[in-house]
Design a protein around this motif. Structure first.
Motif, mmCIF file in Angstrom:
data_model
loop_
_atom_site.group_PDB
_atom_site.id
_atom_site.type_symbol
_atom_site.label_atom_id
_atom_site.label_comp_id
_atom_site.label_asym_id
_atom_site.label_seq_id
_atom_site.Cartn_x
_atom_site.Cartn_y
_atom_site.Cartn_z
ATOM 1 N N ALA A 103 2.281 0.016 14.495
ATOM 2 C CA ALA A 103 3.024 0.058 15.759
ATOM 3 C C ALA A 103 4.524 -0.033 15.507
ATOM 4 O O ALA A 103 5.320 0.562 16.238
ATOM 5 N N GLY A 104 4.924 -0.744 14.447
ATOM 6 C CA GLY A 104 6.337 -0.884 14.107
ATOM 7 C C GLY A 104 6.893 0.291 13.327
ATOM 8 O O GLY A 104 8.082 0.340 13.041
ATOM 9 N N GLY A 105 6.020 1.249 12.965
ATOM 10 C CA GLY A 105 6.474 2.423 12.225
ATOM 11 C C GLY A 105 6.750 2.170 10.760
ATOM 12 O O GLY A 105 7.380 2.993 10.099
ATOM 13 N N THR A 106 6.274 1.045 10.207
ATOM 14 C CA THR A 106 6.535 0.730 8.806
ATOM 15 C C THR A 106 5.317 1.072 7.943
ATOM 16 O O THR A 106 4.742 0.239 7.270
ATOM 17 N N TYR A 107 4.919 2.334 8.033
ATOM 18 C CA TYR A 107 3.815 2.826 7.216
ATOM 19 C C TYR A 107 4.105 4.272 6.834
ATOM 20 O O TYR A 107 4.949 4.939 7.425
ATOM 21 N N GLU A 108 3.388 4.751 5.828
ATOM 22 C CA GLU A 108 3.487 6.145 5.406
ATOM 23 C C GLU A 108 2.096 6.608 5.012
ATOM 24 O O GLU A 108 1.372 5.897 4.302
ATOM 25 N N LEU A 109 1.700 7.759 5.476
ATOM 26 C CA LEU A 109 0.410 8.337 5.124
ATOM 27 C C LEU A 109 0.650 9.682 4.457
ATOM 28 O O LEU A 109 1.218 10.590 5.060
ATOM 29 N N ASP A 110 0.255 9.783 3.194
ATOM 30 C CA ASP A 110 0.287 11.051 2.468
ATOM 31 C C ASP A 110 -1.140 11.552 2.417
ATOM 32 O O ASP A 110 -2.039 10.841 1.969
ATOM 33 N N TRP A 111 -1.368 12.781 2.896
ATOM 34 C CA TRP A 111 -2.721 13.293 3.053
ATOM 35 C C TRP A 111 -2.818 14.688 2.464
ATOM 36 O O TRP A 111 -1.912 15.507 2.632
ATOM 37 N N ASP A 112 -3.925 14.956 1.768
ATOM 38 C CA ASP A 112 -4.222 16.306 1.325
ATOM 39 C C ASP A 112 -5.720 16.520 1.416
ATOM 40 O O ASP A 112 -6.442 15.675 1.932
ATOM 41 N N ARG A 113 -6.204 17.624 0.923
ATOM 42 C CA ARG A 113 -7.618 17.987 1.070
ATOM 43 C C ARG A 113 -8.570 16.970 0.432
ATOM 44 O O ARG A 113 -9.702 16.815 0.864
ATOM 45 N N ASP A 114 -8.130 16.277 -0.608
ATOM 46 C CA ASP A 114 -8.990 15.336 -1.323
ATOM 47 C C ASP A 114 -8.964 13.917 -0.773
ATOM 48 O O ASP A 114 -9.723 13.068 -1.211
ATOM 49 N N GLY A 115 -8.085 13.629 0.150
ATOM 50 C CA GLY A 115 -8.000 12.279 0.698
ATOM 51 C C GLY A 115 -6.559 11.902 0.957
ATOM 52 O O GLY A 115 -5.701 12.769 1.079
ATOM 53 N N GLY A 116 -6.313 10.626 1.033
ATOM 54 C CA GLY A 116 -4.968 10.191 1.359
ATOM 55 C C GLY A 116 -4.594 8.883 0.712
ATOM 56 O O GLY A 116 -5.413 8.198 0.098
ATOM 57 N N LEU A 117 -3.326 8.542 0.887
ATOM 58 C CA LEU A 117 -2.789 7.280 0.421
ATOM 59 C C LEU A 117 -2.004 6.675 1.570
ATOM 60 O O LEU A 117 -1.075 7.301 2.085
ATOM 61 N N LEU A 118 -2.404 5.498 2.011
ATOM 62 C CA LEU A 118 -1.742 4.799 3.102
ATOM 63 C C LEU A 118 -0.900 3.673 2.523
ATOM 64 O O LEU A 118 -1.408 2.814 1.807
ATOM 65 N N LEU A 119 0.411 3.720 2.800
ATOM 66 C CA LEU A 119 1.334 2.689 2.354
ATOM 67 C C LEU A 119 1.774 1.883 3.569
ATOM 68 O O LEU A 119 2.309 2.448 4.524
ATOM 69 N N ILE A 120 1.533 0.591 3.536
ATOM 70 C CA ILE A 120 1.914 -0.316 4.623
ATOM 71 C C ILE A 120 3.077 -1.163 4.137
ATOM 72 O O ILE A 120 3.005 -1.771 3.067
ATOM 73 N N SER A 121 4.144 -1.218 4.909
ATOM 74 C CA SER A 121 5.312 -2.015 4.547
ATOM 75 C C SER A 121 5.510 -3.130 5.556
ATOM 76 O O SER A 121 5.292 -2.941 6.746
ATOM 77 N N GLY A 122 5.929 -4.272 5.062
ATOM 78 C CA GLY A 122 6.280 -5.377 5.935
ATOM 79 C C GLY A 122 7.787 -5.495 6.046
ATOM 80 O O GLY A 122 8.527 -4.561 5.746
ATOM 81 N N THR A 123 8.207 -6.635 6.488
ATOM 82 C CA THR A 123 9.628 -6.935 6.560
ATOM 83 C C THR A 123 9.877 -8.194 5.743
ATOM 84 O O THR A 123 8.933 -8.825 5.262
ATOM 85 N N SER A 124 11.114 -8.594 5.617
ATOM 86 C CA SER A 124 11.409 -9.809 4.843
ATOM 87 C C SER A 124 10.805 -11.044 5.500
ATOM 88 O O SER A 124 10.448 -12.000 4.823
ATOM 89 N N THR A 125 10.649 -11.029 6.804
ATOM 90 C CA THR A 125 10.067 -12.191 7.499
ATOM 91 C C THR A 125 8.581 -12.008 7.802
ATOM 92 O O THR A 125 7.901 -12.974 8.133
ATOM 93 N N ASP A 126 8.073 -10.773 7.711
ATOM 94 C CA ASP A 126 6.665 -10.474 7.971
ATOM 95 C C ASP A 126 6.096 -9.649 6.822
ATOM 96 O O ASP A 126 5.881 -8.444 6.952
ATOM 97 N N PRO A 127 5.864 -10.270 5.674
ATOM 98 C CA PRO A 127 5.424 -9.509 4.501
ATOM 99 C C PRO A 127 3.962 -9.076 4.589
ATOM 100 O O PRO A 127 3.160 -9.673 5.299
ATOM 101 N N VAL A 128 3.631 -8.021 3.832
ATOM 102 C CA VAL A 128 2.248 -7.608 3.668
ATOM 103 C C VAL A 128 1.628 -8.520 2.616
ATOM 104 O O VAL A 128 2.133 -8.628 1.505
#
Length: 70
Positions: free
Chosen positions: A33-58
């Protein structure tokens, strides 16, 4: 307060057969919801990267391989 979320991949059937990835963050933060993610997708699948903040870490699951089950 801890927050978490799940990602589901839908294949050709249009159904998700189970959780494809998950993450846990501090302070109930909602990275998608905060827009701090990235999804790279291709025919074989994907990679989801989730990022936090300095006060709300992953805490877990910052990088998740997603398989759509083809």
């Amino acid at each position: 307060m801890i927050g978490n979320g799940e990602a589901y991949a839908v294949g050709r059937t249009g159904l998700a057969w189970g959780e494809a990835g998950s993450w846990t963050v501090d302070d109930g933060y909602w990275p998608v919801a905060g827009g701090t993610y990235e999804l790279d997708w291709d025919r074989d699948g994907g990679l989801l990267l989730i990022s936090g903040t300095s006060t709300d870490p992953v805490l877990r699951g910052a990088m998740t391989d997603i398989d759509c089950g083809w």
